[in-house]
Design a protein around this motif. Structure first.
Motif, mmCIF file in Angstrom:
data_model
loop_
_atom_site.group_PDB
_atom_site.id
_atom_site.type_symbol
_atom_site.label_atom_id
_atom_site.label_comp_id
_atom_site.label_asym_id
_atom_site.label_seq_id
_atom_site.Cartn_x
_atom_site.Cartn_y
_atom_site.Cartn_z
ATOM 1 N N ARG A 1 0.874 -1.174 0.000
ATOM 2 C CA ARG A 1 0.000 0.000 0.000
ATOM 3 C C ARG A 1 0.909 1.220 0.000
ATOM 4 O O ARG A 1 1.454 1.599 1.024
ATOM 5 N N LEU A 2 1.070 1.831 -1.165
ATOM 6 C CA LEU A 2 2.116 2.829 -1.367
ATOM 7 C C LEU A 2 1.679 4.257 -1.056
ATOM 8 O O LEU A 2 0.564 4.673 -1.383
ATOM 9 N N THR A 3 2.605 4.996 -0.445
ATOM 10 C CA THR A 3 2.549 6.448 -0.375
ATOM 11 C C THR A 3 3.836 6.956 -0.987
ATOM 12 O O THR A 3 4.929 6.647 -0.500
ATOM 13 N N VAL A 4 3.732 7.699 -2.077
ATOM 14 C CA VAL A 4 4.902 8.255 -2.748
ATOM 15 C C VAL A 4 5.162 9.651 -2.184
ATOM 16 O O VAL A 4 4.250 10.481 -2.120
ATOM 17 N N VAL A 5 6.408 9.894 -1.758
ATOM 18 C CA VAL A 5 6.783 11.190 -1.186
ATOM 19 C C VAL A 5 7.915 11.771 -2.020
ATOM 20 O O VAL A 5 8.988 11.162 -2.136
ATOM 21 N N GLY A 6 7.675 12.935 -2.625
ATOM 22 C CA GLY A 6 8.711 13.527 -3.462
ATOM 23 C C GLY A 6 8.538 15.016 -3.627
ATOM 24 O O GLY A 6 7.449 15.564 -3.401
ATOM 25 N N SER A 7 9.613 15.673 -4.018
ATOM 26 C CA SER A 7 9.538 17.105 -4.295
ATOM 27 C C SER A 7 8.661 17.346 -5.520
ATOM 28 O O SER A 7 8.624 16.534 -6.439
ATOM 29 N N VAL A 8 7.953 18.468 -5.516
ATOM 30 C CA VAL A 8 7.030 18.761 -6.607
ATOM 31 C C VAL A 8 7.789 19.247 -7.836
ATOM 32 O O VAL A 8 7.649 18.711 -8.935
ATOM 33 N N GLY A 9 8.616 20.270 -7.677
ATOM 34 C CA GLY A 9 9.406 20.771 -8.797
ATOM 35 C C GLY A 9 8.564 21.049 -10.028
ATOM 36 O O GLY A 9 7.543 21.732 -9.968
ATOM 37 N N THR A 10 8.960 20.486 -11.156
ATOM 38 C CA THR A 10 8.222 20.697 -12.402
ATOM 39 C C THR A 10 6.911 19.934 -12.429
ATOM 40 O O THR A 10 6.069 20.170 -13.293
ATOM 41 N N GLY A 11 6.741 18.977 -11.526
ATOM 42 C CA GLY A 11 5.528 18.165 -11.499
ATOM 43 C C GLY A 11 5.602 16.909 -12.337
ATOM 44 O O GLY A 11 4.753 16.024 -12.225
ATOM 45 N N ALA A 12 6.634 16.786 -13.190
ATOM 46 C CA ALA A 12 6.680 15.675 -14.139
ATOM 47 C C ALA A 12 6.969 14.339 -13.469
ATOM 48 O O ALA A 12 6.323 13.329 -13.773
ATOM 49 N N SER A 13 7.927 14.298 -12.555
ATOM 50 C CA SER A 13 8.309 13.009 -11.970
ATOM 51 C C SER A 13 7.216 12.469 -11.056
ATOM 52 O O SER A 13 6.784 11.316 -11.204
ATOM 53 N N THR A 14 6.742 13.283 -10.121
ATOM 54 C CA THR A 14 5.679 12.805 -9.235
ATOM 55 C C THR A 14 4.390 12.588 -10.012
ATOM 56 O O THR A 14 3.679 11.604 -9.795
ATOM 57 N N GLY A 15 4.088 13.478 -10.955
ATOM 58 C CA GLY A 15 2.858 13.362 -11.735
ATOM 59 C C GLY A 15 2.861 12.155 -12.645
ATOM 60 O O GLY A 15 1.899 11.387 -12.702
ATOM 61 N N GLY A 16 3.958 11.984 -13.393
ATOM 62 C CA GLY A 16 4.039 10.848 -14.303
ATOM 63 C C GLY A 16 4.039 9.525 -13.578
ATOM 64 O O GLY A 16 3.375 8.560 -14.003
ATOM 65 N N LEU A 17 4.770 9.465 -12.460
ATOM 66 C CA LEU A 17 4.847 8.214 -11.690
ATOM 67 C C LEU A 17 3.506 7.874 -11.057
ATOM 68 O O LEU A 17 3.043 6.725 -11.133
ATOM 69 N N ILE A 18 2.844 8.849 -10.440
ATOM 70 C CA ILE A 18 1.609 8.540 -9.722
ATOM 71 C C ILE A 18 0.486 8.165 -10.681
ATOM 72 O O ILE A 18 -0.329 7.273 -10.388
ATOM 73 N N ARG A 19 0.429 8.784 -11.829
ATOM 74 C CA ARG A 19 -0.597 8.422 -12.805
ATOM 75 C C ARG A 19 -0.435 6.963 -13.240
ATOM 76 O O ARG A 19 -1.408 6.222 -13.342
ATOM 77 N N ALA A 20 0.799 6.578 -13.506
ATOM 78 C CA ALA A 20 1.058 5.208 -13.949
ATOM 79 C C ALA A 20 0.756 4.205 -12.837
ATOM 80 O O ALA A 20 0.188 3.134 -13.092
ATOM 81 N N LEU A 21 1.096 4.540 -11.613
ATOM 82 C CA LEU A 21 0.819 3.638 -10.490
ATOM 83 C C LEU A 21 -0.680 3.526 -10.228
ATOM 84 O O LEU A 21 -1.191 2.439 -9.921
ATOM 85 N N ARG A 22 -1.394 4.635 -10.351
ATOM 86 C CA ARG A 22 -2.828 4.619 -10.051
ATOM 87 C C ARG A 22 -3.655 3.904 -11.111
ATOM 88 O O ARG A 22 -4.813 3.578 -10.858
ATOM 89 N N ARG A 23 -3.088 3.641 -12.269
ATOM 90 C CA ARG A 23 -3.818 2.828 -13.250
ATOM 91 C C ARG A 23 -4.059 1.421 -12.711
ATOM 92 O O ARG A 23 -5.016 0.754 -13.094
ATOM 93 N N HIS A 24 -3.199 0.979 -11.829
ATOM 94 C CA HIS A 24 -3.317 -0.348 -11.233
ATOM 95 C C HIS A 24 -3.859 -0.294 -9.806
ATOM 96 O O HIS A 24 -4.454 -1.252 -9.331
ATOM 97 N N ASP A 25 -3.634 0.835 -9.112
ATOM 98 C CA ASP A 25 -4.103 0.978 -7.737
ATOM 99 C C ASP A 25 -4.442 2.447 -7.475
ATOM 100 O O ASP A 25 -3.552 3.249 -7.164
ATOM 101 N N PRO A 26 -5.712 2.824 -7.605
ATOM 102 C CA PRO A 26 -6.109 4.222 -7.392
ATOM 103 C C PRO A 26 -5.838 4.719 -5.974
ATOM 104 O O PRO A 26 -5.878 5.935 -5.728
#
Length: 347
Positions: free
Chosen positions: A162-187
């Motif tokens: 049961r994941l919680t991803v913690v990361g700097s926001v910055g440009t938004g690409a890394s946290t945004g891209g990663l979380i979208r891909a992960l949530r396709r399998h686990d919202p």
């Protein structure tokens, strides 16, 4: 079993997973943004937007510049970087050896001025040479694409967590891209974003933290690649807290990492105490080399992070230094009227 890589970018993007606590895992990179650069260039080449031999240009505070230069080396592209004043000599030398042309901004302690200068310089270059392709790492969603590969690695490395991803926001690409891909399998995967005070991204621009040019965490201008409705929780930290956690990460776990990694580790450690049933994944975007003088040589000045805790707020009007946190609850960027009135009153 060791793999023989065809290009250094494949080796650089391969992360190391390190358990920092029973429910805290660090995913450590030499340069996380290799995923963004490779994914973006592959897509642009495959769709014919750019062609081999063409020059791409972008603005960067450091790690994206190096990632883009390495990806251009791989795909036979030319690279022009408009570099932040924070780009150090070691990074600049690597860029130049890789064949990148580098424009570096003059010294400045003003993050907004530095970013505005960079954007203005990119526009000058485009006006002179329309054949340049502006990568627009802050705004083009193509930079989200490469993180789907990382999400697959994590799903196999941490099955059933049961994941919680913690990361700097910055440009938004890394946290945004990663979380979208992960949530396709686990919202239910949670996303916790880390910000410095003074960043406009999550409404702390009225604050001033003299040391807080923390590359990769915040911004003085709005980024289209930040999708606020992806974030469940937001933490704002000052430089001293981020420095304390970065030094502690080295001292306690022998991990030499950048300031954004230390900040994310401090946040994840606090979040993990309230959610022991979840695995908290700390994104370690880069190594600590560019923070040697500003952080690591000053390690005796670092405060002990053991007793640090945030002010828990429910309204942006109550935001306060040195550390605050607020449930964002995946809502959009618009600040509710009550919060806006409070903010205007403070200003």
């Amino acid at each position: 079993m060791l793999d023989v890589h065809e290009h250094i970018t494949d080796a650089v993007k391969t992360p190391a997973l390190v358990r920092l606590a029973p429910n805290v895992v660090l995913i450590r990179f030499e340069t996380l943004k290799v995923y963004a650069a490779l994914g973006a260039l592959r897509h642009l080449l495959d769709t014919g937007v750019i062609r081999p031999g063409q020059t791409v240009v972008d603005s960067s505070s450091g790690i994206y510049a190096l990632a883009l230069a390495m990806a251009c080396h791989r795909y036979d592209l030319r690279c022009h970087i408009v570099a932040s004043t924070t780009v150090d000599d070691a990074t600049r030398a690597q860029l130049e050896i890789l064949g990148a042309t580098v424009d570096q901004m003059p010294p400045s302690d003003d993050l907004r001025l530095d970013q505005n200068r960079r954007v203005a310089r990119v526009r000058e270059l485009l006006a002179t040479d329309p054949g340049l392709h502006w990568m627009r790492q802050y705004h083009d969603p193509v930079h989200h694409l490469g993180y789907a590969e990382l999400a697959e690695l994590l799903r196999h490395a941490l099955p059933g967590a049961r994941l919680t991803v913690v990361g700097s926001v910055g440009t938004g690409a890394s946290t945004g891209g990663l979380i979208r891909a992960l949530r396709r399998h686990d919202p239910g995967v949670r996303l916790v974003g880390v910000q410095p005070f003074g960043s406009v991204t999550f409404g702390s621009e009225r604050f001033t933290d003299p040391d807080a040019i923390i590359a990769g965490i915040g911004s003085a201008i709005a980024f289209d690649n930040v999708h606020h409705d992806l974030y469940d929780q937001v933490h704002w930290l000052d430089f001293q807290h981020a420095m304390a956690a970065t030094v502690a990460l080295m001292r306690d776990h022998a991990v030499f990492a950048g300031l954004s990694t230390g900040a994310a580790h401090l946040v994840a450690s606090w979040e993990a105490r309230d959610a022991p049933d979840r695995t908290h994944l700390v994104i370690g975007a880069d190594t600590g080399h560019r923070y040697t003088q500003r952080v690591f040589t000053r390690h005796r000045e670092a405060i002990d992070p053991a007793g640090l805790a945030p002010l828990v707020i429910s309204d942006l009007g109550d935001l306060a230094m040195p550390w605050s946190t607020m449930e964002w609850a995946r809502r959009g960027a618009r600040v509710p009227a009550q919060e806006r009135r409070r903010k205007d009153a403070v200003l």
